[in-house]
Design a protein around this motif. Sequence first.
Motif, short mmCIF file in Angstrom:
data_model
loop_
_atom_site.label_atom_id
_atom_site.label_comp_id
_atom_site.label_asym_id
_atom_site.label_seq_id
_atom_site.Cartn_x
_atom_site.Cartn_y
_atom_site.Cartn_z
N THR A 559 0.86 -1.19 0.00
CA THR A 559 0.00 0.00 0.00
C THR A 559 0.89 1.23 0.00
OG1 THR A 559 -0.05 0.17 2.41
CG2 THR A 559 -1.70 -1.26 1.37
N LYS A 560 0.29 2.39 -0.22
CA LYS A 560 1.04 3.65 -0.22
C LYS A 560 1.71 3.85 1.13
CE LYS A 560 0.58 8.61 -1.03
NZ LYS A 560 -0.34 9.74 -1.35
N GLU A 561 0.98 3.54 2.22
CA GLU A 561 1.53 3.72 3.56
C GLU A 561 2.69 2.75 3.80
OE1 GLU A 561 -1.68 3.29 2.86
OE2 GLU A 561 -2.35 5.37 3.19
N GLU A 562 2.56 1.51 3.32
CA GLU A 562 3.63 0.53 3.50
C GLU A 562 4.88 0.92 2.71
OE1 GLU A 562 0.94 -3.51 4.24
OE2 GLU A 562 1.40 -2.84 2.20
N PHE A 563 4.67 1.47 1.52
CA PHE A 563 5.82 1.90 0.72
C PHE A 563 6.55 3.05 1.41
CE2 PHE A 563 7.73 4.19 -3.00
CZ PHE A 563 8.70 3.23 -3.26
N GLU A 564 5.80 3.93 2.06
CA GLU A 564 6.43 5.03 2.78
C GLU A 564 7.29 4.48 3.93
OE1 GLU A 564 6.57 8.26 2.04
OE2 GLU A 564 5.51 7.70 0.19
N ILE A 565 6.84 3.37 4.54
CA ILE A 565 7.64 2.74 5.60
C ILE A 565 8.94 2.18 5.01
CG2 ILE A 565 7.72 0.79 7.22
CD1 ILE A 565 4.70 1.18 7.63
N ILE A 566 8.82 1.50 3.87
CA ILE A 566 10.01 0.95 3.20
C ILE A 566 11.01 2.07 2.89
CG2 ILE A 566 10.85 -0.05 1.02
CD1 ILE A 566 9.79 -2.20 2.72
#
Length: 677
Positions: A559-566
């Motif tokens: 998700t967009k939020e998960e990619f921001e974490i990565i």
Amino acid sequence: MGKDHTILLEDENSFFFYKENKEYRGLYPKIFQDISDKININLKVKELDTNLILDMEKGKDILIMDLIETEERRKKYYFIPTFFYLKANMYFLNAEYIDVTNFYKKRVGVIKGTYIDKEFSEKYEFLNSEIIDVQTRERAIQMLKDGRIDGFVADNQYGFIDTLNKIELNRIPTMVTTLAVPKSEKDLYDNLKKYFENISSNDLKNMISESRREYYKDKFKNRYQSLRGRSLDVLYPGERSNYPLYYLEDGKEKGITVEYLSDVADILGVNLNKVIYTESQDWKRNHIVAAATVETSSERGDNYTNPYYTLAPVIFNRKEDGFITNLIEVGKERFAVVNNSYYMDYLRKNLKEENFVYVEDMDEAIEKIRKKEADYSIADYKTLINRLYNSGYDQELKIAGILDEKYDLSMVVRKDEEELFEALKEISASFLNENMTKNIYWLKNSYEVKNQKRLVAVSSGLFLISLVFMYRAKKGLNEKKKYQDLMMSLVSSLEAVNQFNDFETGNHIKRLNMYSELLANKLGCSKKFCDEIGSVASLHDVGKIGIDRSVLKKPGKLTKEEFEIIKLHPEIGYEIIKKSGVSTMAENIARYHHEKWSGGGYPKGLKGEEIPLEARIVSIVDVYDALRQKRVYKEGFDHEKSIQIIREESGKSFDPDLVNLFLENEMKFERLFNSNT
């Protein structure tokens, strides 16, 4: 597959390949006969000559052994890796020379027309050496002795009768011996590739031993006749737990030393009487010392052959105890040592007699440590890892220190046995254990693990724990040593953590170092730059230690939020490395390897040459390897698809000049991937 196939071999007059009574003999003919017998392929060997190489360049269907790969040849031929590493060395006689800069404006011999000739001229141009054509390796040695050259450059595939000093030429890439197969013979290529990949270590070892014995019997003929039938005393080490050098299995003595001497006895027709080392005068009384360090033998004035094994000594102790960076730190603590071992001369230079707790073998040393009757002991790294694993003591003991010294072991011959020394000196040129890509001594026995993956884990774990804590104790060392040890610690830590999450990641970071050093080398970067990027490129994703495992290993699209974490991992990695004080290059790689040439990357949105060169290099090779890998969230692409994607991203994600250089050397990167997967 039913037709005859001719394989061309260069006559090096060595046990690999030679002609005797119009018959081709040696290791390679023996291997190709084995292939013919097992796979039902009709293979015939023939001596290579210049005209046949020209025929090959024209695309004729010829197979050639030990041919160096080139871009042009790869268009017409497949290349199958075989058995030996080719490392380029500078060989010389002057013992005062300590590094390659000693050859500045000196006379250096090179065999013109070889791949080393070109590589040396390009990579070591800064030496301003006077290049002299030596034509053959044997002629080069004679020119050294006559003082006509100061050193010569050659690879290490074949040994030398004479004992020479050497410096490894790290700027020249390590290569592997190959078999070139025409692309018109795809089925033949597939079958031969499978054979070389699957040949057992035991079969290969037996063929090497048989070839060595046949070659020297043919070569010596009527020479050394006075030795035949003689009974010679051979001094063996008192300790019989040094796998793979000399050890007991099921009551039988085995190991490299035993096999070496068995070949010698058969070749020379002598009887060898075993004498166990007990007294110092044994050095002079016996005809042969089976295994002595070059340092020890030279001090005693004996004649020693070319080395056949290298010891890498490490210090070990209990896991709950401390670490040691220098023997000076031992103080009054107790050191369990095998009496009359390889290391005694070295230890006596650094420790006092009251430090020593004498034991019979490594097993007793381990028991002394476990029972707290000694504080430290010393052993060869390979021997120790095998012993700890097989005894189950890897949970109790650890490596507490790594010595800078390594010890080459040789056979030593008594001074008055000149003919015996000459014979052993010749035979020793064929013992090239350190040059093998396939470890022929890693066989099924009580000193070898049954599960090689667990051995890797145990080995990595011991080094990880040791090196991480050793760094904390290294405040008193100079900056260079501190840097090197910390680098090893961090790389080992990253490999261990990543392999816990995903075994393939460990291979990924290993390949990344190789890729990065190769691309930097092709770019013409300095040796310091190439060496450093080849050590720290694998730290690029150290920041992923701080990313939740569920996000890292998610099988579907993020998700967009998960990619921001990565996207946080470059800054996390930067902070880890910065606080550890590794190097600016390591910091730049960790922080900027996801920046894009066009400016659309993260975390800083750098553009073009604002991105440090080391990060631009790692960016390309990281993507190439990631595309090739099969992951939980995708299938791996083949080489062609991967380089197509990189080509399309030239000027967008990647530096276009580096992309061009990468594409010029694409087959080298493919080969690194295939051979390290």
